[in-house]
Design an enzyme around this catalytic site. Sequence first.
Site, PDB file in Angstrom:
ATOM      1  N   TYR A   1       7.861 -10.063   0.305  1.00 15.73           N
ATOM      2  CA  TYR A   1       7.930  -9.378   1.600  1.00 15.73           C
ATOM      3  C   TYR A   1       7.245 -10.187   2.695  1.00 15.73           C
ATOM      4  O   TYR A   1       6.175 -10.769   2.474  1.00 15.73           O
ATOM      5  CB  TYR A   1       7.232  -8.027   1.501  1.00 15.73           C
ATOM      6  CG  TYR A   1       8.024  -6.974   0.745  1.00 15.73           C
ATOM      7  CD1 TYR A   1       9.362  -6.710   1.058  1.00 15.73           C
ATOM      8  CD2 TYR A   1       7.425  -6.230  -0.258  1.00 15.73           C
ATOM      9  CE1 TYR A   1      10.070  -5.736   0.365  1.00 15.73           C
ATOM     10  CE2 TYR A   1       8.128  -5.245  -0.948  1.00 15.73           C
ATOM     11  CZ  TYR A   1       9.457  -5.006  -0.625  1.00 15.73           C
ATOM     12  OH  TYR A   1      10.152  -4.047  -1.293  1.00 15.73           O
TER      13      TYR A   1
ATOM     14  N   LYS B   1     -17.076   8.941 -16.793  1.00 19.92           N
ATOM     15  CA  LYS B   1     -16.385   9.448 -15.588  1.00 19.92           C
ATOM     16  C   LYS B   1     -15.193   8.549 -15.251  1.00 19.92           C
ATOM     17  O   LYS B   1     -15.113   7.410 -15.720  1.00 19.92           O
ATOM     18  CB  LYS B   1     -17.365   9.481 -14.412  1.00 19.92           C
ATOM     19  CG  LYS B   1     -17.920   8.114 -14.007  1.00 19.92           C
ATOM     20  CD  LYS B   1     -19.129   8.262 -13.081  1.00 19.92           C
ATOM     21  CE  LYS B   1     -19.685   6.902 -12.679  1.00 19.92           C
ATOM     22  NZ  LYS B   1     -21.021   7.019 -12.080  1.00 19.92           N
TER      23      LYS B   1
END
Length: 370
Positions: free
Chosen positions: A265, A38
């Site tokens: 940032y 999965k």
Amino acid sequence: MAKASETVLEIDLLALEHNYRFLKSRIKQTTKFLGVVKAFAYGSDSVAIARKLEVLGADYLAVAYVSEGVVLRQAGIKLPILVLHPLPVSFDNLVTYDLEPNIYSIKILKDFLQVAQERGLNQYPIHLKFNTGLNRLGFTENEVETLAEMLKGQNQVKVVSLFSHLAASEDLNEREFTENQIARFEGIVNALVKHLKHKPMLHLLNTSGIINYAAQSQYDMVRSGIGLYGFGNEAAIDAQLKPVATLKTVISQIHTIIKGQSIGYNMAYRAQEDIVTATLPVGHADGIGRQYGNGKAYVTINGQKAPIIGNVCMDMIMVNITGIDCKEGDEVIVFGKSPTAEAFASGAKTISYEILTGISQRVTRLVVDN
Ligand SMILES: *Cc1c(COP(=O)(O)O)cnc(C)c1O
């Protein structure tokens, strides 16, 4: 293997083979093996992994959703595929692509029986899942009689397996809880099997279940995901497995930062002394979340640890390479052998499963089989 010249996720199928053989060595030869593929085979490449498992002789595959199974069928995968969490909206596709549903509630059973009738199915394989303590998906023991009643006297579906899922198979402090799940599972099986025309397979164990409970509870099949990809939720097992996925990148640019300057940032990092940084072309859009910034995780450059400094950006991270002998264009290991995905993840208090499955589809997968 050639050195990386951009961000790539290398998928090592020989490591997969090693892990498969290790897990098989922990169970009886007659016990079937289901490989869980999965979520792009835990973030790697579900088609490449499924093909290799098919060649290695796995008995079953499992995906979470129907769409994941469709991709495997379209790639020519022939193994039976169990869909762990099918939703009624995709039952038509499920049948078209010969996928086998986990039936986990009375409603889902009703919905599937209706589709089975409409499509004229005969003995279509279904799997019944029981909730024994995880409280996520599955029938309870109270529903066994209703289930038996609904399945009686119909030929549309055939129950090919009964299963459940452990909540804490990796945690031996919770052995009592797990033993209780095992006992509840066996109680349900005993109550239901006598109503069925065929003897279904039974399966319960995931990777850590195989490691810790194979002696008493391997039944007819086991289901492994994380172990195949190289992690066993404990150091002693990790040491015997090989990571399948290696996230590699390169140094785009090197900066010398003067004491007092900031990086990235919001000036999240301020240099207390002169340092050297490398900017790498991988960021939160690739799956390296902001939680890994500000020193929580490190990457490896020429064998040395370079911590992520400042905030993780969308497409880049900056790492501290002060004292590391490296240059622009050099290869960087974000995770793989060292740090392992488990070690990288633990810096941000999460687990290998999360970092592996989170590597975004922007990152090129490079499958290696030699
Ligand atoms: C994901 C999953 C597994 C695989 O678990 P691992 O810990 O990765 O081995 C097994 N069974 C079910 C029902 C699952 O959802």
